[in-house]
Write an enzyme that holds these catalytic residues in place. Structure first.
Site, mmCIF file in Angstrom:
data_model
loop_
_atom_site.group_PDB
_atom_site.id
_atom_site.type_symbol
_atom_site.label_atom_id
_atom_site.label_comp_id
_atom_site.label_asym_id
_atom_site.label_seq_id
_atom_site.Cartn_x
_atom_site.Cartn_y
_atom_site.Cartn_z
ATOM 1 N N THR A 110 0.655 -1.134 -0.251
ATOM 2 C CA THR A 110 -0.174 -0.101 0.246
ATOM 3 C C THR A 110 1.297 0.746 0.323
ATOM 4 O OG1 THR A 110 -1.448 1.165 1.422
ATOM 5 C CG2 THR A 110 -0.359 -0.230 2.862
ATOM 6 N N HIS A 111 0.394 2.098 -0.459
ATOM 7 C CA HIS A 111 1.276 3.290 -1.180
ATOM 8 C C HIS A 111 0.902 4.511 -0.884
ATOM 9 C CE1 HIS A 111 4.581 5.748 -2.528
ATOM 10 N NE2 HIS A 111 4.216 6.407 -3.394
HETATM 11 C C1 GRF Z 1 1.045 4.379 4.671
HETATM 12 O O1 GRF Z 1 0.672 5.531 4.945
HETATM 13 C C2 GRF Z 1 2.206 4.107 4.186
HETATM 14 O O2 GRF Z 1 1.351 3.593 3.162
HETATM 15 C C3 GRF Z 1 3.790 4.338 3.771
HETATM 16 O O3 GRF Z 1 3.260 4.221 5.706
HETATM 17 C C4 GRF Z 1 2.711 4.382 5.896
HETATM 18 C C5 GRF Z 1 2.729 3.593 7.261
HETATM 19 O O4 GRF Z 1 1.542 3.735 7.935
HETATM 20 N N1 GRF Z 1 4.417 3.943 3.175
HETATM 21 P P1 GRF Z 1 1.450 2.039 9.348
HETATM 22 O O5 GRF Z 1 2.595 1.865 9.274
HETATM 23 O O6 GRF Z 1 0.815 1.635 8.461
HETATM 24 O O7 GRF Z 1 0.901 3.080 10.354
#
Ligand code: GRF
Length: 202
Positions: A110-111
């Site tokens: 997820t990005h």
């Molecule tokens: C998420 O928004 C992901 O897409 C990005 O960093 C964030 C991680 O958030 N790479 P978490 O660790 O799941 O709270």
């Protein structure tokens, strides 16, 4: 289906998956998290996994002579839990050939931007700096590029004039957590095919 989730930070996406599976039930959701891995120790994401009673592992780049050895070790650590699907939820390392040889086609990331716009480690900051009026999040399969694999789903988030990086990222994460929970459940329950750049979920 068996999920291994990889984290590098706060783990709120992991927490969203854990909560959804608890609320829905493993059978109905179609998957359960069997282990959580990280590239560093002492992060909230691992604490969340421990609170959920899940096995955890840490595979640190600096513990290995070469990047390839780290990549192979990470693949081994993941494979030990026999996942059907591996989910990168804020995992901030780029995996290599060995990992993709074993998990390519069943490794989802997820990005926090609308790929192909703003790939890389600072997607939220880059969208803000660019002056984008909308941004969002992308759930995609990982390929041998950086944030370039076939897109599964995207969610749109408006950029507000008063936004700074944190405020915008928090708003993106609200959409992202829901999108990830929905996508992972559908992939697990329905099965899917990857046809070039297209992902078809049955
Ligand atoms: C998420 O928004 C992901 O897409 C990005 O960093 C964030 C991680 O958030 N790479 P978490 O660790 O799941 O709270």
């Amino acid at each position: 289906k068996r999920l291994v989730v990889l984290v590098s930070g706060s783990g709120t996406n992991l927490q969203a998956l854990l909560d959804a599976i608890t609320e829905t039930g493993v059978e109905a959701y179609g998957a359960e998290i069997v282990a959580v891995g990280a590239d560093r120790a002492g992060i909230e994401g691992l604490a969340r996994a421990e609170r959920a009673g899940l096995p955890t592992f840490v595979t640190r780049v600096k513990d290995f002579e070469t990047r390839e050895e780290w990549d192979a070790a990470l693949a081994e650590a993941v494979a030990a839990h026999e996942p059907d699907l591996v989910v990168s939820a804020g995992f901030m390392k780029i995996v290599g050939k060995e990992f993709l040889a074993r998990f390519g086609g069943r490794f989802v990331n997820t990005h926090p931007a609308l790929l192909p716009s703003f790939p890389g480690a600072h997607g939220v900051r880059d969208a803000l700096a660019y002056g984008a009026r909308v941004t969002g999040c992308t759930v995609h399969f990982v390929d041998d590029g950086v944030d370039t694999g076939p897109i599964i789903a995207q969610g749109v988030v408006e950029v507000r004039d008063e936004d700074d990086e944190d405020a915008l990222h928090e708003r993106i994460k609200e959409v992202e957590r829901r999108l990830l929970v929905e996508v992972v459940g559908r992939l697990a329950r329905n099965g899917y095919r990857i046809e070039g750049r297209k992902v078809v979920i049955q």
